[in-house]
Design a protein around this motif. Structure first.
Motif, PDB file in Angstrom:
ATOM      1  N   ARG A  14      62.774 -86.641 -20.173  1.00 40.99           N
ATOM      2  CA  ARG A  14      64.210 -86.914 -20.203  1.00 40.99           C
ATOM      3  C   ARG A  14      64.905 -86.130 -21.311  1.00 40.99           C
ATOM      4  N   LEU A  15      64.217 -86.000 -22.448  1.00 42.66           N
ATOM      5  CA  LEU A  15      64.780 -85.204 -23.537  1.00 42.66           C
ATOM      6  C   LEU A  15      64.950 -83.750 -23.112  1.00 42.66           C
ATOM      7  N   TRP A  16      63.951 -83.223 -22.405  1.00 44.33           N
ATOM      8  CA  TRP A  16      64.033 -81.845 -21.904  1.00 44.33           C
ATOM      9  C   TRP A  16      65.207 -81.698 -20.940  1.00 44.33           C
ATOM     10  N   ALA A  17      65.302 -82.600 -19.972  1.00 46.77           N
ATOM     11  CA  ALA A  17      66.370 -82.526 -18.986  1.00 46.77           C
ATOM     12  C   ALA A  17      67.744 -82.654 -19.644  1.00 46.77           C
ATOM     13  N   ALA A 104      61.674 -73.112 -18.851  1.00 50.44           N
ATOM     14  CA  ALA A 104      61.271 -73.438 -17.479  1.00 50.44           C
ATOM     15  C   ALA A 104      59.810 -73.879 -17.425  1.00 50.44           C
ATOM     16  N   LEU A 105      58.955 -73.217 -18.208  1.00 51.09           N
ATOM     17  CA  LEU A 105      57.544 -73.599 -18.231  1.00 51.09           C
ATOM     18  C   LEU A 105      57.365 -75.016 -18.756  1.00 51.09           C
ATOM     19  N   SER A 106      58.160 -75.371 -19.766  1.00 51.13           N
ATOM     20  CA  SER A 106      58.083 -76.730 -20.297  1.00 51.13           C
ATOM     21  C   SER A 106      58.461 -77.750 -19.226  1.00 51.13           C
ATOM     22  N   TYR A 166      62.948 -63.455  -9.972  1.00 45.81           N
ATOM     23  CA  TYR A 166      61.984 -64.375 -10.574  1.00 45.81           C
ATOM     24  C   TYR A 166      62.325 -65.821 -10.217  1.00 45.81           C
ATOM     25  N   PHE A 167      63.628 -66.125 -10.190  1.00 48.49           N
ATOM     26  CA  PHE A 167      64.054 -67.470  -9.811  1.00 48.49           C
ATOM     27  C   PHE A 167      63.814 -67.704  -8.321  1.00 48.49           C
ATOM     28  N   THR A 168      64.012 -66.657  -7.524  1.00 50.49           N
ATOM     29  CA  THR A 168      63.758 -66.768  -6.092  1.00 50.49           C
ATOM     30  C   THR A 168      62.272 -67.043  -5.824  1.00 50.49           C
ATOM     31  N   ILE A 352      47.695 -72.914 -18.882  1.00 53.26           N
ATOM     32  CA  ILE A 352      47.497 -72.251 -17.591  1.00 53.26           C
ATOM     33  C   ILE A 352      48.805 -71.627 -17.115  1.00 53.26           C
ATOM     34  N   LEU A 353      49.901 -72.372 -17.217  1.00 54.81           N
ATOM     35  CA  LEU A 353      51.201 -71.855 -16.785  1.00 54.81           C
ATOM     36  C   LEU A 353      51.645 -70.679 -17.648  1.00 54.81           C
TER      37      LEU A 353
END
Length: 377
Positions: A14-17, A104-106, A166-168, A352-353
């Motif tokens: 939630r903090l990230w969002a 985005a990775l987070s 990249y987003f696609t 891994i990501l």
């Protein structure tokens, strides 16, 4: 040391969002309240403007009075008043995209935790086809630009132009991941990584068939140069094998944490390096048309430094791009060394990501350059 989420007693996801939403609101509000400074001078100048210029096959794009003009003459671009955006990347945009990537990775880590997957290395290999797919999809836009009539016009073609592509690709991959996990949960498959790999292979093969068709069709925009593909793949594999042999013999601690994943990461960046060497210096020698032009600032800087320091007699034999391959191999090796066993144990999903992301920033552009040179567009 306690994390910010722990000190605030807030769910990390939630903090990230909330943080991402706050940044978006601030950026949108700033663009509305101060459009010339925030949007024209920053967002458009460094991020959206280069994409627009590329999508319209312009030498540059100019932002004036809240409107965008496209210029097709280099002299006119040089004389234009800022902000002026050129196709490709700038140092500012590359730093910005790195920040976006890490954020985005987070968020993706939180998603994988919610799904209860991604802690093993099978995910890395299952996502490999999507990395190739991203590079191949970018060449589709090059092919449509080279065609007499663009198959995919503006603004739809911005979806397959770097960095929007990249987003696609991320969206396509995310859909495939969620669908694969759903099949796994329903018992339709033994492991979610199998349909995930299959989905990536499917979109990749479809894209490659389109590129091959564009190159072998008599009236197509491209020309098929298989020698380019062979030289790049053999050269990248040989460079990686040599690098890996040196690591195994003289510094095995480097790959103690990554194992085979490290080899794949180095190979991906070797593809990028060799594709640049072949595309920028050896296309004519291979009978595959004119040499390409570097787009990335780092690549351009290395080419400029090499061209200005080495004697002309040496450049005639070696070209001025080979230091880029050396830089890619050294940088990839250093990154592999940073991923020790402790990192995998403490945060396997994020590690891994992050390795996939590191592979993608090398193999993605490398695949694009390799295939673009192979199909002659």
């Amino acid at each position: 040391m306690a994390t910010v989420a722990e000190r605030l007693d807030v769910d990390p996801a939630r903090l990230w969002a909330g943080s991402v939403l706050a940044l978006l609101v601030a950026l949108i509000a700033g663009s509305l309240l101060f459009p010339r400074t925030v949007y024209d001078g920053f967002v458009w100048h460094y991020f959206w403007g280069p994409v627009q210029a590329d999508a319209n096959a312009a030498v540059c794009a100019v932002r004036q009075g809240g409107a965008t003009r496209y210029l097709y003459d280099a002299a006119a671009c040089s004389a234009a008043t800022e902000p002026v955006a050129y196709p490709g990347y700038t140092l500012v945009s590359e730093v910005g995209y790195v920040v976006i990537l890490l954020v985005a990775l987070s968020g993706l880590v939180f998603l994988l935790r919610r799904l209860g997957i991604g802690s093993d290395r099978d995910l890395f290999y299952a996502l490999l086809p999507f990395v190739f797919f991203g590079g191949a999809l970018r060449v589709v836009e090059d092919v449509t630009d080279a065609a007499a009539g663009s198959v995919i016009g503006y603004p739809l073609n911005t979806l397959i132009i770097s960095p929007v592509i990249y987003f696609t690709v991320f969206a396509v991959t995310l859909v495939a991941l969620v669908a694969s996990v759903a099949l796994d949960r329903r018992g339709a498959v033994e492991n979610y990584t199998r349909p995930l790999f299959g989905a990536g292979a499917l979109v990749l093969v479809g894209t490659l068939l389109f590129l091959l068709w564009s190159a072998v069709t008599p009236d197509g925009p491209g020309t098929f140069y298989p020698q380019v593909l062979i030289v790049i793949l053999v050269g990248a594999t040989a460079a990686t094998a040599g690098t890996w042999w040196l690591i195994e013999v003289y510094a095995p601690v480097i790959n103690a944490g990554t194992g085979r994943l490290g080899f794949v990461v180095i190979w991906g960046h070797a593809v990028d390096g060799v594709a640049n060497v072949v595309g920028l210096d050896w296309m004519v020698a291979l009978g595959a048309g004119p040499n390409l032009v570097p787009k990335h600032p780092v690549n351009r800087a290395i080419v400029d430094i090499t061209g200005s320091t080495l004697p002309a007699s040496v450049l005639a034999l070696t070209g001025d791009t080979w230091p880029f391959l050396v830089v890619k191999l050294v940088a990839a090796t250093v990154v592999v060394w940073l991923f020790d066993e402790q990192i995998f144990e403490e945060s396997p999903r994020y590690t891994i990501l992050l390795m996939i992301a590191i592979l993608a920033v090398g193999l993605g552009p490398g695949t694009r350059d390799m295939l673009r040179a192979t199909v002659g567009v």
